[in-house]
Design a protein around this motif. Structure first.
Motif, mmCIF file in Angstrom:
data_model
loop_
_atom_site.group_PDB
_atom_site.id
_atom_site.type_symbol
_atom_site.label_atom_id
_atom_site.label_comp_id
_atom_site.label_asym_id
_atom_site.label_seq_id
_atom_site.Cartn_x
_atom_site.Cartn_y
_atom_site.Cartn_z
ATOM 1 N N LYS A 84 -19.941 -29.528 12.187
ATOM 2 C CA LYS A 84 -19.454 -28.753 11.045
ATOM 3 C C LYS A 84 -18.253 -27.861 11.361
ATOM 4 C CE LYS A 84 -24.004 -28.604 8.859
ATOM 5 N NZ LYS A 84 -25.113 -27.731 8.360
ATOM 6 N N LYS A 85 -17.960 -27.651 12.633
ATOM 7 C CA LYS A 85 -16.856 -26.759 12.978
ATOM 8 C C LYS A 85 -15.512 -27.394 12.602
ATOM 9 C CE LYS A 85 -16.413 -28.313 17.801
ATOM 10 N NZ LYS A 85 -16.538 -27.875 19.206
ATOM 11 N N PRO A 86 -14.460 -26.595 12.464
ATOM 12 C CA PRO A 86 -13.139 -27.116 12.078
ATOM 13 C C PRO A 86 -12.672 -28.218 13.022
ATOM 14 C CG PRO A 86 -13.155 -24.716 12.011
ATOM 15 C CD PRO A 86 -14.440 -25.124 12.630
ATOM 16 N N SER A 87 -12.123 -29.302 12.423
ATOM 17 C CA SER A 87 -11.671 -30.438 13.214
ATOM 18 C C SER A 87 -10.404 -31.027 12.596
ATOM 19 C CB SER A 87 -12.764 -31.508 13.295
ATOM 20 O OG SER A 87 -12.270 -32.697 13.886
ATOM 21 N N ILE A 146 -12.000 -29.339 2.590
ATOM 22 C CA ILE A 146 -12.535 -27.994 2.820
ATOM 23 C C ILE A 146 -13.707 -27.738 1.886
ATOM 24 C CG2 ILE A 146 -12.005 -25.524 2.788
ATOM 25 C CD1 ILE A 146 -9.104 -26.233 3.320
ATOM 26 N N TYR A 147 -14.790 -27.228 2.417
ATOM 27 C CA TYR A 147 -15.923 -26.848 1.583
ATOM 28 C C TYR A 147 -16.168 -25.349 1.729
ATOM 29 C CZ TYR A 147 -18.658 -27.101 5.933
ATOM 30 O OH TYR A 147 -19.127 -26.915 7.203
ATOM 31 N N LEU A 148 -16.717 -24.760 0.685
ATOM 32 C CA LEU A 148 -16.996 -23.323 0.689
ATOM 33 C C LEU A 148 -18.301 -23.060 1.424
ATOM 34 C CD1 LEU A 148 -16.177 -20.488 -0.327
ATOM 35 C CD2 LEU A 148 -17.540 -20.942 -2.381
ATOM 36 N N ALA A 149 -18.250 -22.185 2.408
ATOM 37 C CA ALA A 149 -19.422 -21.862 3.217
ATOM 38 C C ALA A 149 -19.821 -20.413 3.007
ATOM 39 C CB ALA A 149 -19.132 -22.123 4.696
ATOM 40 N N ASP A 152 -1.836 -15.964 9.533
ATOM 41 C CA ASP A 152 -2.527 -16.390 10.750
ATOM 42 C C ASP A 152 -3.331 -15.234 11.336
ATOM 43 O OD1 ASP A 152 -3.401 -17.584 13.044
ATOM 44 O OD2 ASP A 152 -1.427 -18.026 13.868
ATOM 45 N N GLU A 153 -4.652 -15.415 11.413
ATOM 46 C CA GLU A 153 -5.543 -14.412 11.985
ATOM 47 C C GLU A 153 -6.172 -14.925 13.284
ATOM 48 O OE1 GLU A 153 -5.606 -11.545 10.655
ATOM 49 O OE2 GLU A 153 -4.906 -11.868 8.593
ATOM 50 N N GLN A 154 -5.506 -15.809 13.973
ATOM 51 C CA GLN A 154 -5.873 -16.422 15.252
ATOM 52 C C GLN A 154 -6.905 -17.529 15.099
ATOM 53 O OE1 GLN A 154 -7.096 -13.736 18.380
ATOM 54 N NE2 GLN A 154 -7.045 -15.350 19.959
ATOM 55 N N TYR A 155 -8.093 -17.223 14.578
ATOM 56 C CA TYR A 155 -9.129 -18.238 14.434
ATOM 57 C C TYR A 155 -9.302 -18.715 12.988
ATOM 58 C CZ TYR A 155 -10.437 -17.132 19.229
ATOM 59 O OH TYR A 155 -10.413 -16.956 20.589
ATOM 60 N N TYR A 156 -8.582 -18.089 12.093
ATOM 61 C CA TYR A 156 -8.607 -18.515 10.698
ATOM 62 C C TYR A 156 -7.336 -18.034 10.010
ATOM 63 C CZ TYR A 156 -9.972 -13.672 9.647
ATOM 64 O OH TYR A 156 -9.997 -12.308 9.539
ATOM 65 N N TYR A 157 -7.085 -18.590 8.833
ATOM 66 C CA TYR A 157 -5.953 -18.164 8.017
ATOM 67 C C TYR A 157 -6.504 -17.518 6.747
ATOM 68 C CZ TYR A 157 -2.361 -20.498 10.804
ATOM 69 O OH TYR A 157 -1.500 -20.864 11.810
ATOM 70 N N SER A 158 -5.956 -16.374 6.390
ATOM 71 C CA SER A 158 -6.415 -15.654 5.211
ATOM 72 C C SER A 158 -5.316 -15.590 4.163
ATOM 73 C CB SER A 158 -6.865 -14.239 5.581
ATOM 74 O OG SER A 158 -5.750 -13.473 6.017
ATOM 75 N N ALA A 159 -5.743 -15.472 2.897
ATOM 76 C CA ALA A 159 -4.798 -15.322 1.787
ATOM 77 C C ALA A 159 -5.482 -14.523 0.691
ATOM 78 C CB ALA A 159 -4.342 -16.678 1.263
ATOM 79 N N ASP A 160 -4.722 -13.678 0.017
ATOM 80 C CA ASP A 160 -5.272 -12.841 -1.043
ATOM 81 C C ASP A 160 -5.627 -13.664 -2.274
ATOM 82 O OD1 ASP A 160 -4.992 -10.534 0.462
ATOM 83 O OD2 ASP A 160 -2.957 -10.153 -0.286
ATOM 84 N N VAL A 205 -9.698 -19.597 5.575
ATOM 85 C CA VAL A 205 -9.843 -20.993 5.997
ATOM 86 C C VAL A 205 -9.867 -21.020 7.518
ATOM 87 C CG1 VAL A 205 -8.859 -23.304 5.957
ATOM 88 C CG2 VAL A 205 -8.666 -21.827 3.937
ATOM 89 N N TYR A 206 -10.948 -21.540 8.092
ATOM 90 C CA TYR A 206 -11.144 -21.461 9.540
ATOM 91 C C TYR A 206 -10.537 -22.655 10.265
ATOM 92 C CZ TYR A 206 -13.912 -17.311 9.069
ATOM 93 O OH TYR A 206 -14.303 -16.021 8.807
ATOM 94 N N THR A 207 -9.911 -22.351 11.413
ATOM 95 C CA THR A 207 -9.257 -23.378 12.236
ATOM 96 C C THR A 207 -9.805 -23.387 13.661
ATOM 97 O OG1 THR A 207 -7.512 -21.858 12.970
ATOM 98 C CG2 THR A 207 -7.133 -23.062 10.899
ATOM 99 N N ASN A 208 -10.493 -22.308 14.075
ATOM 100 C CA ASN A 208 -10.994 -22.168 15.443
ATOM 101 C C ASN A 208 -9.861 -22.191 16.459
ATOM 102 O OD1 ASN A 208 -13.492 -21.478 16.348
ATOM 103 N ND2 ASN A 208 -14.212 -23.560 16.730
ATOM 104 N N GLY A 209 -8.636 -21.926 15.988
ATOM 105 C CA GLY A 209 -7.477 -21.946 16.874
ATOM 106 C C GLY A 209 -7.025 -23.340 17.252
ATOM 107 N N GLU A 210 -7.615 -24.383 16.624
ATOM 108 C CA GLU A 210 -7.315 -25.777 16.991
ATOM 109 C C GLU A 210 -6.062 -26.302 16.299
ATOM 110 O OE1 GLU A 210 -9.275 -30.216 16.409
ATOM 111 O OE2 GLU A 210 -10.587 -28.457 16.366
ATOM 112 N N PHE A 211 -5.730 -25.777 15.111
ATOM 113 C CA PHE A 211 -4.571 -26.243 14.359
ATOM 114 C C PHE A 211 -4.039 -25.104 13.500
ATOM 115 C CE2 PHE A 211 -8.536 -27.413 12.235
ATOM 116 C CZ PHE A 211 -8.398 -26.833 10.989
#
Length: 232
Positions: A131-134, A114-117, A79-87, A151-157
């Motif tokens: 287009k924002k995370p929903s 999810i689409y690659l942006a 959890d990176e607050q506005y998105y989730y990261s993974a190696d 993977v972006y969540t915008n803090g919504e989920f």
């Protein structure tokens, strides 16, 4: 196809089986040229996009040729607050898709589309209502940066799980008893090529071309050195 067969075929392509002019070609040179040709072949097949029918799944034949390299691996999202990261896995070669399940409050986990942006368009995508995370529409986007999937969540989920489907690097062949000049270590066992024999034949052609180019470069250097010595 056995590694011993690959070595014979490469020497055959160089027309050195009878003359033995360049019988001093060492096994590590064969291994290096074959592994380089193997990666180049795979990259050419992955070129393009399906819209113009040039992509990795543009034909059944290409799907058959590349399916052995497509794998899925579960990732650990951070959890990176506005998105989730993974190696990204160490054998990663090219993106295919990422699957995630998201959760929000008391709602059940939802599979996200999810689409690659492009990283360059990140700020615009996060501000665009379409287009924002929903979580309601079960849609979001991901980017690749610094060997990580974001993977972006915008803090919504929240992201409950993440799995990456990708094309991995082809297994590099190894010849038993061959000494690597870079590490000075001896290969203890054979590692065979995993691709189909008809593909290996094409890769052998390219490996022979790589070796032939190296040999010609050495010959030109030697001729140039001899000429310089005579002139002196």
């Amino acid at each position: 196809m056995l590694n011993s067969t690959i070595v014979i075929k490469i020497k055959q392509r160089l027309n050195k089986l009878d003359s033995q002019d360049y019988d001093n070609i060492e096994c590590w040179q064969v291994v290096e040229s074959f592994n380089k040709a193997q990666v180049e072949w795979v990259r050419r097949q992955l070129h393009g996009i399906n819209i113009v029918k040039e992509g990795d799944e543009a034909s059944t034949r290409r799907i058959d040729d590349l399916q052995a390299l497509m794998v899925s691996e579960n990732l650990t999202p951070n959890d990176e607050q506005y998105y989730y990261s993974a190696d990204i896995p160490s054998d990663y070669l090219q993106w295919k898709r990422v699957d995630t399940f998201a959760r929000q409050g008391c709602c059940d986990n939802r599979r996200m589309t999810i689409y690659l942006a492009e990283e360059a368009n990140l700020n615009q995508l996060l501000r665009d209502d379409a287009k924002k995370p929903s979580f309601a529409w079960a849609e979001t986007f991901a980017t690749l940066k610094n060997n990580q999937v974001n993977v972006y969540t915008n803090g919504e989920f929240d992201i409950a799980s993440m799995a990456l489907t990708y094309y991995r690097q082809p297994v590099k062949i190894q010849i038993q008893g061959c000494v690597d000049p870079y590490t000075n270590t001896e290969t203890l066992q054979n590692v065979e090529c995993e691709l189909k024999d008809d593909i290996i034949e094409v890769i052998i052609d390219e490996a022979a071309s790589i070796l032939a180019g190296d040999i010609e470069s050495v010959n030109q250097f030697s001729r140039g050195t001899e000429t310089a010595e005579r002139n002196n």
